[in-house]
Design a protein around this motif. Structure first.
Motif, short mmCIF file in Angstrom:
data_model
loop_
_atom_site.label_atom_id
_atom_site.label_comp_id
_atom_site.label_asym_id
_atom_site.label_seq_id
_atom_site.Cartn_x
_atom_site.Cartn_y
_atom_site.Cartn_z
N GLU A 142 0.80 -1.22 0.00
CA GLU A 142 0.00 0.00 0.00
C GLU A 142 0.84 1.27 0.00
OE1 GLU A 142 -3.24 0.19 2.77
OE2 GLU A 142 -3.55 -1.97 2.69
N ALA A 143 1.84 1.34 0.88
CA ALA A 143 2.66 2.55 0.95
C ALA A 143 3.48 2.76 -0.31
CB ALA A 143 3.59 2.48 2.16
N LEU A 144 3.63 1.70 -1.11
CA LEU A 144 4.39 1.78 -2.36
C LEU A 144 3.49 1.97 -3.57
CD1 LEU A 144 6.96 -1.04 -1.55
CD2 LEU A 144 7.48 1.39 -1.78
N ASN A 145 2.25 2.42 -3.30
CA ASN A 145 1.31 2.75 -4.37
C ASN A 145 0.90 1.52 -5.18
OD1 ASN A 145 -0.25 4.72 -5.70
ND2 ASN A 145 1.25 4.90 -7.36
N ILE A 146 0.80 0.38 -4.50
CA ILE A 146 0.33 -0.85 -5.15
C ILE A 146 -1.07 -1.13 -4.61
CG2 ILE A 146 0.77 -3.29 -5.54
CD1 ILE A 146 3.71 -2.77 -5.01
N PRO A 147 -2.10 -0.90 -5.39
CA PRO A 147 -3.48 -1.02 -4.90
C PRO A 147 -3.88 -2.46 -4.62
CG PRO A 147 -3.45 -0.63 -7.26
CD PRO A 147 -2.04 -0.48 -6.80
N LYS A 148 -5.03 -2.61 -3.98
CA LYS A 148 -5.51 -3.94 -3.56
C LYS A 148 -5.67 -4.90 -4.74
CE LYS A 148 -6.29 -3.33 0.95
NZ LYS A 148 -5.66 -4.17 2.00
N ASP A 149 -6.08 -4.38 -5.89
CA ASP A 149 -6.36 -5.26 -7.04
C ASP A 149 -5.16 -5.45 -7.95
OD1 ASP A 149 -6.24 -2.68 -7.91
OD2 ASP A 149 -8.07 -2.74 -9.12
N HIS A 150 -3.96 -5.04 -7.52
CA HIS A 150 -2.78 -5.17 -8.37
C HIS A 150 -2.35 -6.64 -8.44
CE1 HIS A 150 1.28 -4.60 -9.97
NE2 HIS A 150 0.90 -3.38 -10.32
N PRO A 151 -1.96 -7.14 -9.63
CA PRO A 151 -1.54 -8.56 -9.76
C PRO A 151 -0.40 -8.96 -8.83
CG PRO A 151 -1.82 -7.56 -11.92
CD PRO A 151 -1.95 -6.44 -10.92
N ALA A 152 0.45 -8.01 -8.45
CA ALA A 152 1.58 -8.33 -7.58
C ALA A 152 1.12 -8.77 -6.20
CB ALA A 152 2.52 -7.13 -7.45
N ARG A 153 -0.14 -8.47 -5.85
CA ARG A 153 -0.66 -8.83 -4.54
C ARG A 153 -1.37 -10.18 -4.55
NH1 ARG A 153 -2.56 -3.42 -1.52
NH2 ARG A 153 -2.58 -4.96 0.13
N ASP A 154 -1.37 -10.83 -5.69
CA ASP A 154 -2.03 -12.12 -5.81
C ASP A 154 -1.38 -13.13 -4.85
OD1 ASP A 154 -3.06 -14.63 -6.67
OD2 ASP A 154 -3.45 -13.77 -8.64
N THR A 155 -2.21 -13.94 -4.21
CA THR A 155 -1.68 -14.95 -3.28
C THR A 155 -0.83 -15.99 -4.00
OG1 THR A 155 -3.74 -16.21 -3.51
CG2 THR A 155 -3.58 -14.68 -1.65
N GLN A 156 -0.99 -16.08 -5.33
CA GLN A 156 -0.16 -17.03 -6.06
C GLN A 156 1.29 -16.56 -6.16
OE1 GLN A 156 -2.10 -17.55 -9.84
NE2 GLN A 156 -3.73 -18.81 -9.02
N ASP A 157 1.53 -15.27 -5.94
CA ASP A 157 2.88 -14.72 -6.04
C ASP A 157 3.49 -14.40 -4.69
OD1 ASP A 157 2.78 -14.76 -8.83
OD2 ASP A 157 1.73 -12.85 -8.89
N THR A 158 2.65 -14.33 -3.64
CA THR A 158 3.12 -13.84 -2.34
C THR A 158 2.86 -14.87 -1.25
OG1 THR A 158 2.58 -11.59 -3.05
CG2 THR A 158 2.91 -11.95 -0.69
N PHE A 159 3.81 -15.01 -0.34
CA PHE A 159 3.64 -15.89 0.83
C PHE A 159 2.97 -15.09 1.95
CE2 PHE A 159 7.37 -17.90 -1.26
CZ PHE A 159 6.86 -19.18 -1.41
N TYR A 160 1.66 -15.25 2.10
CA TYR A 160 0.94 -14.57 3.17
C TYR A 160 0.95 -15.43 4.43
CZ TYR A 160 -0.95 -10.95 0.11
OH TYR A 160 -1.09 -9.88 -0.73
N ILE A 161 1.20 -14.78 5.55
CA ILE A 161 1.12 -15.45 6.84
C ILE A 161 -0.27 -15.24 7.43
CG2 ILE A 161 2.07 -15.53 9.19
CD1 ILE A 161 4.73 -14.57 7.95
N THR A 162 -0.75 -13.99 7.39
CA THR A 162 -2.14 -13.64 7.69
C THR A 162 -2.58 -12.69 6.58
OG1 THR A 162 -1.66 -11.65 8.99
CG2 THR A 162 -1.61 -13.77 10.16
N ASP A 163 -3.80 -12.17 6.70
CA ASP A 163 -4.28 -11.23 5.68
C ASP A 163 -3.45 -9.95 5.67
OD1 ASP A 163 -6.24 -12.98 4.96
OD2 ASP A 163 -7.81 -12.06 6.19
N ASN A 164 -2.78 -9.66 6.79
CA ASN A 164 -2.06 -8.40 6.90
C ASN A 164 -0.55 -8.56 7.03
OD1 ASN A 164 -2.04 -5.53 7.14
ND2 ASN A 164 -1.70 -5.74 9.34
N ILE A 165 -0.07 -9.81 7.14
CA ILE A 165 1.37 -10.06 7.35
C ILE A 165 1.85 -11.05 6.29
CG2 ILE A 165 3.11 -10.92 8.95
CD1 ILE A 165 1.29 -10.09 11.24
N LEU A 166 3.02 -10.81 5.76
CA LEU A 166 3.54 -11.64 4.67
C LEU A 166 5.06 -11.67 4.70
CD1 LEU A 166 4.55 -9.22 2.57
CD2 LEU A 166 2.12 -9.09 2.14
N LEU A 167 5.64 -12.57 3.94
CA LEU A 167 7.08 -12.53 3.69
C LEU A 167 7.32 -11.52 2.58
CD1 LEU A 167 8.06 -16.33 3.71
CD2 LEU A 167 8.18 -14.69 5.58
#
Length: 340
Positions: A142-167
């Protein structure tokens, strides 16, 4: 009976003196002072003695028992000392002899390249900072101007620990944390591990290293970014290196660019190393987006800045001509020994 005991003492004394080893000593102890030994056999006959003789014979028997047991222990100690001396004599080490040379370790190739990159940027006035690998969604996106619907935030690309915490998927969150705490001028690089949900192959890994760079100050322009990167690349790859900038898009920079260096092998003609393109992509960069500055409490009307990010493995692969990044992590000493 007194004569028998005295005769037993003399005989035991002679046999103890002649004992050759610990086994002989134990056998003599059992023979004379054991439960079924000669001394016990004599004492069983004390019932035949008169009341006056019993204390005298009993005292003598105890003296003989103590003599035998103490003599056995003294002899045992002598044998132990002699054995130790013999062992020390046989196993002694001549410390003046030359020793075998133990193989020494050396830096990992990724560490070699990282240290060189740090040295180049520190020489240009940059500081080295780090940040957490387990990151909040806000700092990573969010602080880097990446909105909620941006492909980079897809769970297929990111290791989420919780909805708000990730690697963290990039080292860019460190930029935000630095800008929140430190007002311009800012000149930092942030090397570190990042994590993405990629399948492992020759050019991809779920864990790799990035080096983030950030400069924020008054009157920073794209020309400053271009000059910094050209200086860095020439220091890293040689003064003959040729650099080009291509327009690109990153949510947190505007304008953005990707930076290529002319192929070291074919000098731009096209070959297998550069996939016949003549150029090799090195890093991404751009001017810090005004919204990112605002998110960190920095007035974009007063300050501007540039950011850059490069992959350590990619730089090391280009440096050493390695075509499979998995080699950096398999810890095969045959591979690693080439970088001493």
């Amino acid at each position: 009976m007194k004569e028998k005991l005295e005769e037993m003492r003399e005989r035991a004394k002679q046999e103890l003196a002649a004992a050759a080893n610990v086994e002989n000593l134990e056998a003599l102890r059992i023979k004379y002072a054991g439960k079924k030994g000669e001394l016990t056999s004599v004492l069983k006959q004390m019932g035949k003695l008169s009341p006056e003789e019993r204390p005298v014979v009993g005292q003598l028997a105890n003296e003989i028992r103590q003599f035998i047991e103490s003599s056995v222990e003294m002899k045992r100690a002598e044998f132990a000392e002699a054995m130790l001396e013999k062992q020390l004599e046989e196993e002694k080490i001549d410390v003046t002899l030359p020793s075998d040379v133990s193989p020494l370790g050396h830096k990992h190739p990724l560490s070699i390249v990282l240290d060189e990159i740090k040295e180049i940027f520190v020489g240009m006035g940059f500081e080295i900072v780090d940040g957490p690998e387990v990151e909040y969604d806000y700092y990573n996106f969010e602080a880097l101007n990446i909105p909620k619907d941006h492909p980079a935030r897809d769970t297929q690309d990111t290791f989420y620990i919780t909805d708000n915490i990730l690697l963290r998927t990039q080292t860019s969150p460190v930029q935000v944390r630095v800008m929140e705490k430190q007002k311009p001028p800012i000149r930092i690089i942030s090397p570190g591990r990042v994590f993405r949900s990629d399948a492992v192959d020759a050019t991809h890994s779920p864990l790799f290293h990035q080096i983030e760079g950030l400069v924020v100050d008054k009157d920073i322009t794209f020309a400053d970014l271009k000059g910094t990167l050209e200086t860095f690349i020439k220091r890293l790859y040689g003064e003959e290196s040729v650099v080009r900038f291509r327009p690109h898009h990153f949510p947190f920079t505007e304008p953005s660019a990707e930076v290529d260096v002319q192929c070291f092998s074919c000098k731009g003609k096209g070959c297998r190393v550069c996939k016949n393109e003549g150029w090799i992509e090195i890093l991404g960069c751009g001017m810090v987006h005004p919204k990112v500055l605002e998110n960190c409490g920095i007035d974009p009307e007063v300050y501007s800045g540039f950011a850059l990010g490069l992959g350590l493995e990619r730089v090391a692969m280009r440096r050493y001509g390695v075509d499979d990044m998995r080699l950096f992590y398999e810890n095969d000493t045959r591979f690693l020994s080439q970088f001493e």
